[in-house]
Design an enzyme around this catalytic site. Structure first.
Site, PDB file in Angstrom:
ATOM      1  CG  ASN A   1      43.389  44.628  42.453  1.00 54.41           C
ATOM      2  OD1 ASN A   1      43.947  44.037  41.530  1.00 54.41           O
ATOM      3  ND2 ASN A   1      43.894  45.703  43.026  1.00 54.41           N
TER       4      ASN A   1
ATOM      5  CB  SER B   1      47.840  44.755  44.228  1.00 49.38           C
ATOM      6  OG  SER B   1      47.244  45.602  43.294  1.00 49.38           O
TER       7      SER B   1
ATOM      8  CE  LYS C   1      41.471  47.680  41.295  1.00 48.70           C
ATOM      9  NZ  LYS C   1      42.214  47.962  40.068  1.00 48.70           N
TER      10      LYS C   1
ATOM     11  CG  ASN D   1      49.220  41.150  37.342  1.00 51.80           C
ATOM     12  OD1 ASN D   1      50.009  41.743  38.079  1.00 51.80           O
ATOM     13  ND2 ASN D   1      47.892  41.260  37.472  1.00 51.80           N
TER      14      ASN D   1
ATOM     15  CG  PHE E   1      52.411  47.907  43.414  1.00 54.68           C
ATOM     16  CD1 PHE E   1      51.311  47.526  42.665  1.00 54.68           C
ATOM     17  CD2 PHE E   1      52.218  48.148  44.777  1.00 54.68           C
ATOM     18  CE1 PHE E   1      50.051  47.374  43.241  1.00 54.68           C
ATOM     19  CE2 PHE E   1      50.971  48.002  45.364  1.00 54.68           C
ATOM     20  CZ  PHE E   1      49.891  47.603  44.597  1.00 54.68           C
TER      21      PHE E   1
ATOM     22  CG  ASN F   1      50.945  40.252  42.299  1.00 54.83           C
ATOM     23  OD1 ASN F   1      50.843  39.053  42.526  1.00 54.83           O
ATOM     24  ND2 ASN F   1      50.233  40.870  41.371  1.00 54.83           N
ATOM     25  CB  THR F   2      52.651  44.604  47.533  1.00 59.97           C
ATOM     26  OG1 THR F   2      52.949  45.202  46.267  1.00 59.97           O
ATOM     27  CG2 THR F   2      53.474  45.279  48.614  1.00 59.97           C
TER      28      THR F   2
HETATM   29  C1  FMN Z   1      48.718  43.075  34.079  1.00 62.11           C
HETATM   30  C2  FMN Z   1      47.846  43.678  35.115  1.00 62.11           C
HETATM   31  C3  FMN Z   1      48.371  44.586  36.016  1.00 62.11           C
HETATM   32  C4  FMN Z   1      47.556  45.164  36.996  1.00 62.11           C
HETATM   33  N1  FMN Z   1      48.095  46.085  37.833  1.00 62.11           N
HETATM   34  C5  FMN Z   1      47.293  46.712  38.727  1.00 62.11           C
HETATM   35  C6  FMN Z   1      47.800  47.731  39.557  1.00 62.11           C
HETATM   36  O1  FMN Z   1      48.973  48.116  39.482  1.00 62.11           O
HETATM   37  N2  FMN Z   1      46.956  48.316  40.453  1.00 62.11           N
HETATM   38  C7  FMN Z   1      45.631  47.955  40.548  1.00 62.11           C
HETATM   39  O2  FMN Z   1      44.902  48.533  41.366  1.00 62.11           O
HETATM   40  N3  FMN Z   1      45.127  47.000  39.749  1.00 62.11           N
HETATM   41  C8  FMN Z   1      45.913  46.377  38.856  1.00 62.11           C
HETATM   42  N4  FMN Z   1      45.392  45.422  38.051  1.00 62.11           N
HETATM   43  C9  FMN Z   1      43.976  45.017  38.224  1.00 62.11           C
HETATM   44  C10 FMN Z   1      43.043  45.727  37.262  1.00 62.11           C
HETATM   45  O3  FMN Z   1      43.052  47.119  37.494  1.00 62.11           O
HETATM   46  C11 FMN Z   1      41.600  45.217  37.441  1.00 62.11           C
HETATM   47  O4  FMN Z   1      41.123  45.559  38.715  1.00 62.11           O
HETATM   48  C12 FMN Z   1      41.502  43.703  37.264  1.00 62.11           C
HETATM   49  O5  FMN Z   1      42.390  43.248  36.265  1.00 62.11           O
HETATM   50  C13 FMN Z   1      40.086  43.263  36.902  1.00 62.11           C
HETATM   51  O6  FMN Z   1      39.682  43.820  35.680  1.00 62.11           O
HETATM   52  P1  FMN Z   1      39.793  43.012  34.280  1.00 62.11           P
HETATM   53  O7  FMN Z   1      39.203  41.657  34.496  1.00 62.11           O
HETATM   54  O8  FMN Z   1      39.027  43.867  33.305  1.00 62.11           O
HETATM   55  O9  FMN Z   1      41.244  42.962  33.926  1.00 62.11           O
HETATM   56  C14 FMN Z   1      46.187  44.814  37.061  1.00 62.11           C
HETATM   57  C15 FMN Z   1      45.662  43.910  36.154  1.00 62.11           C
HETATM   58  C16 FMN Z   1      46.469  43.341  35.195  1.00 62.11           C
HETATM   59  C17 FMN Z   1      45.864  42.355  34.206  1.00 62.11           C
END
Ligand code: FMN
Length: 350
Positions: free
Chosen positions: A248, A181, A219, A116, A120, A183-184
């Site tokens: 993350n 994250s 985080k 992704n 934000f 993406n910022t």
């Molecule tokens: C579509 C998507 C959007 C995400 N957006 C955020 C976010 O806004 N803030 C954040 O701290 N992590 C975000 N994450 C990261 C997740 O919170 C998590 O840390 C990461 O995906 C690893 O866990 P997973 O493998 O179970 O998905 C996002 C993940 C995905 C897949």
């Protein structure tokens, strides 16, 4: 059943469209008190052996939904009714923003992963606060994850986080400073201790000033070098933070631009967790996220020192009952090991 629906229907639809429909359906469910309570009774963890307490907050079960799904705090109660022990909403920025242009969400089905670059997208702190104030009906632990507004320059990042924290900390069971994250632009630079110290110090002052003193976590990214993981851990101890969420998404992949989550992230997330536990022991609450797919993963993270575990991508591939199923299996695991509570398992192999 879900696997069939996923492969025949969902997988053929645009990933973000499915996401928004799911959030809308859950937001509707959140407004139907009888159904919500019924599902909560059937699916949420209720057994005392699954309860964990972290930074003074009681969680009905250790597995929660990671940030990024409920970005605007629209459906946390419904998510809890489906069996998650907590919901981390956000990332929420002080000012609302549209995020990156679409497409920005991609499934990698064979790898059980997602990329992704949402950026934000959210309606901002004030809108989220209005929604959080309305949350009632079923008990739900809500963490609020805050980030930097994109147009705010790095030099003003602290003031921007503080603005978000002032609005949201009083409404959160715990607050998370997200500096990881991908993406910022520039956000992850804030993980450098020289920038992170003033940022966390300022946000902590806000969190400490709420009537209940809101617990504060940071985080981190899986792409930090091991020494930098150690440095953030030392800083968190020095500043008296309550915990660290690791991790993350990763930018170490050769697919679309963006952060990779799911199965390919599993090994590094576990590695970072082990490193953190070795460094801080039980002085900080460790929350493990990244590639958690089933009860074996949850168990492994708990044994390695995580008090709480989070998943997001695993839910996409595992279906709506994913969290309820894992909590049920976890309870059996706890009993099979002759433990009175899952708490007794935390850090056993660390
Ligand atoms: C579509 C998507 C959007 C995400 N957006 C955020 C976010 O806004 N803030 C954040 O701290 N992590 C975000 N994450 C990261 C997740 O919170 C998590 O840390 C990461 O995906 C690893 O866990 P997973 O493998 O179970 O998905 C996002 C993940 C995905 C897949």
């Amino acid at each position: 059943m879900y696997r069939l629906v996923f492969s025949q229907v969902l997988q053929r639809l645009d990933a973000e469209a499915v996401h928004h429909s799911t959030v809308s359906a859950l937001a509707l469910l959140a407004r139907l008190p009888l159904l919500k309570r019924l599902l909560h009774r059937l699916l949420a963890p209720h057994d005392p052996a699954l309860r964990v307490t972290a930074f003074g907050v009681h969680f009905p079960g250790p597995l929660g939904l990671a940030a990024g799904f409920d970005k605007d705090a629209a459906c946390a109660e419904a998510v809890a009714a489906l069996g998650f022990g907590h919901v981390e909403v956000g990332t929420i920025t002080a000012h609302g923003q549209p995020g990156n242009p679409r497409p920005r969400l991609f499934r990698l089905v064979r790898q059980h992963a997602v990329i992704n670059r949402m950026g934000f997208n959210n309606a901002g702190a004030a809108a989220a606060a209005r929604r959080l104030r309305r949350t009632r009906g079923v008990p739900v632990v809500i963490g609020v994850n805050i980030g930097k507004t994109k147009v705010v320059p790095e030099s003003e990042a602290t003031a921007d986080y503080v603005a978000g924290a002032k609005v949201l900390a009083p409404l959160a069971d715990y607050l998370v400073v997200n500096v990881s994250s991908p993406n910022t632009p520039g956000l992850r630079n804030l993980q450098a201790v020289s920038l992170l110290r003033p940022l966390l110090t300022a946000v902590k002052q806000v969190a400490d000033a709420t009537p209940r003193r809101t617990p504060l976590l940071v985080k981190i990214a899986p792409d930090l070098a091991d020494e930098d993981v150690d440095a953030v851990a030392e800083l968190a101890l020095e500043l008296g933070l309550d915990g660290i969420i690791a991790t993350n998404t990763t930018i170490r992949h050769d697919g679309e631009t963006g952060g990779l989550s799911g199965r390919p992230l599993k090994a590094r997330s576990l590695e970072v967790l082990r490193r953190l536990r070795a460094k801080v022991g039980d002085r900080l609450t460790l929350v493990s996220a990244g590639g958690v797919e089933d009860v074996d993963d949850v168990w492994e993270r708990i044994l390695a020192g995580a008090t709480l575990v989070q998943g997001y991508t695993g839910w996409i591939y595992g279906g709506p009952l994913w969290a309820a199923r894992i909590h049920r299996q976890l309870l059996r695991r706890v009993r099979r090991h002759g433990l009175k509570s899952v708490t007794e398992a935390i850090g056993r192999t660390a």
